[in-house]
Write a protein that holds these residues in place. Structure first.
Motif, PDB file in Angstrom:
ATOM      1  N   UNK A  87     -26.423  21.395  46.370  1.00 28.39           N
ATOM      2  CA  UNK A  87     -26.608  22.853  45.547  1.00 28.39           C
ATOM      3  C   UNK A  87     -25.881  23.972  46.581  1.00 28.39           C
ATOM      4  N   UNK A  88     -26.526  23.938  47.866  1.00 27.08           N
ATOM      5  CA  UNK A  88     -26.020  24.775  48.889  1.00 27.08           C
ATOM      6  C   UNK A  88     -24.502  24.584  49.160  1.00 27.08           C
ATOM      7  N   UNK A  89     -24.128  23.412  49.428  1.00 32.42           N
ATOM      8  CA  UNK A  89     -22.577  23.233  49.504  1.00 32.42           C
ATOM      9  C   UNK A  89     -21.605  23.938  48.423  1.00 32.42           C
ATOM     10  N   UNK A  90     -22.026  23.470  47.029  1.00 36.12           N
ATOM     11  CA  UNK A  90     -21.115  24.299  45.885  1.00 36.12           C
ATOM     12  C   UNK A  90     -21.334  25.428  46.028  1.00 36.12           C
ATOM     13  N   UNK A  91     -22.505  26.087  46.107  1.00 36.62           N
ATOM     14  CA  UNK A  91     -22.584  27.551  46.454  1.00 36.62           C
ATOM     15  C   UNK A  91     -21.630  28.185  47.448  1.00 36.62           C
ATOM     16  N   UNK A  92     -21.906  27.495  48.561  1.00 31.20           N
ATOM     17  CA  UNK A  92     -20.846  27.980  49.913  1.00 31.20           C
ATOM     18  C   UNK A  92     -19.395  27.708  49.547  1.00 31.20           C
ATOM     19  N   UNK A  93     -19.049  26.641  48.909  1.00 26.90           N
ATOM     20  CA  UNK A  93     -17.699  26.607  48.669  1.00 26.90           C
ATOM     21  C   UNK A  93     -17.201  27.386  47.498  1.00 26.90           C
ATOM     22  N   UNK A  94     -18.169  28.014  46.734  1.00 26.14           N
ATOM     23  CA  UNK A  94     -17.628  29.120  45.705  1.00 26.14           C
ATOM     24  C   UNK A  94     -17.327  30.410  46.753  1.00 26.14           C
ATOM     25  N   UNK A  95     -18.257  30.575  47.603  1.00 25.85           N
ATOM     26  CA  UNK A  95     -18.146  31.802  48.473  1.00 25.85           C
ATOM     27  C   UNK A  95     -17.071  31.527  49.363  1.00 25.85           C
ATOM     28  N   UNK A  96     -16.916  30.813  49.974  1.00 27.68           N
ATOM     29  CA  UNK A  96     -15.804  30.509  51.050  1.00 27.68           C
ATOM     30  C   UNK A  96     -14.523  30.425  50.339  1.00 27.68           C
TER      31      UNK A  96
END
Length: 189
Positions: A87-96
């Motif tokens: 979940x966090x990785x997907x959110x991070x990727x969207x942001x990055x």
């Protein structure tokens, strides 16, 4: 930020924000105080007074960039207890990967790389500290029992490596569709 240890003045904060915006556009590798000062409505002398040296200003700019990254990680991991690395990785990727963050991500890559080849300069420990901070915050996404295990450390290291690899590829090629598909494929495994 200030060399005296006192809280930054409103002027120092304003100049740091302007210098940060300038560095996002122009990078830090060849930062020269005269053009920077002229662009942000200051003077080299004022910048040296406020930040102690050019290296001090660069450190302040790197800390400012890191604050943006940490605010995101805190927001994501603070939403709920142990949301899970995926979940966090997907959110991070969207942001990055968001186009509006391209300049920030390029600045991050520049600082990260410079810290590896200039370990005694203003970039000192940026790469190592970046890894440590991100791993610590990714640990918050894991259940407490998992985060304390070797497997938990390995999983967060793999997630961090995957995100950074995807980011480097995205910055090199601009191919958001392909890099996002790769990140998603790895997270689905």
């Amino acid at each position: 930020m200030t060399t005296t240890g006192t809280p930054p003045s409103a002027r120092e904060t304003e100049l740091l924000e302007r210098a940060y915006a300038y560095s996002l556009e122009h990078g830090l590798a060849d930062l020269s105080l005269r053009p920077l000062a002229a662009a942000i409505g200051s003077s080299p002398r004022v910048l040296l007074f406020l930040f102690g040296s050019k290296d001090g200003l660069i450190r302040a700019l790197l800390n400012r960039a890191r604050a943006d990254e940490l605010a995101l990680l805190d927001r994501i991991t603070g939403q709920q207890l142990a949301p899970g690395l995926e979940v966090v990785a997907r959110e991070l990727w969207k942001w990055l990967s968001a186009p509006e963050r391209r300049a920030l991500m390029q600045l991050w890559v520049e600082a990260y790389g410079r810290s590896l080849v200039d370990p005694d300069g203003p970039w000192a420990d940026y790469a190592r500290t970046s890894v440590e901070v991100w791993l610590e915050l990714l640990a918050k996404a894991q259940p407490a029992a998992e985060r304390r295990t070797a497997r938990g450390r390995a999983r967060r290291t793999a997630v961090l490596a995957m995100l950074r690899g995807g980011l480097l590829d995205l910055l090199a090629t601009g191919d958001l569709k392909r890099t996002t598909a790769a990140v998603e494929a790895l997270l689905d495994q």
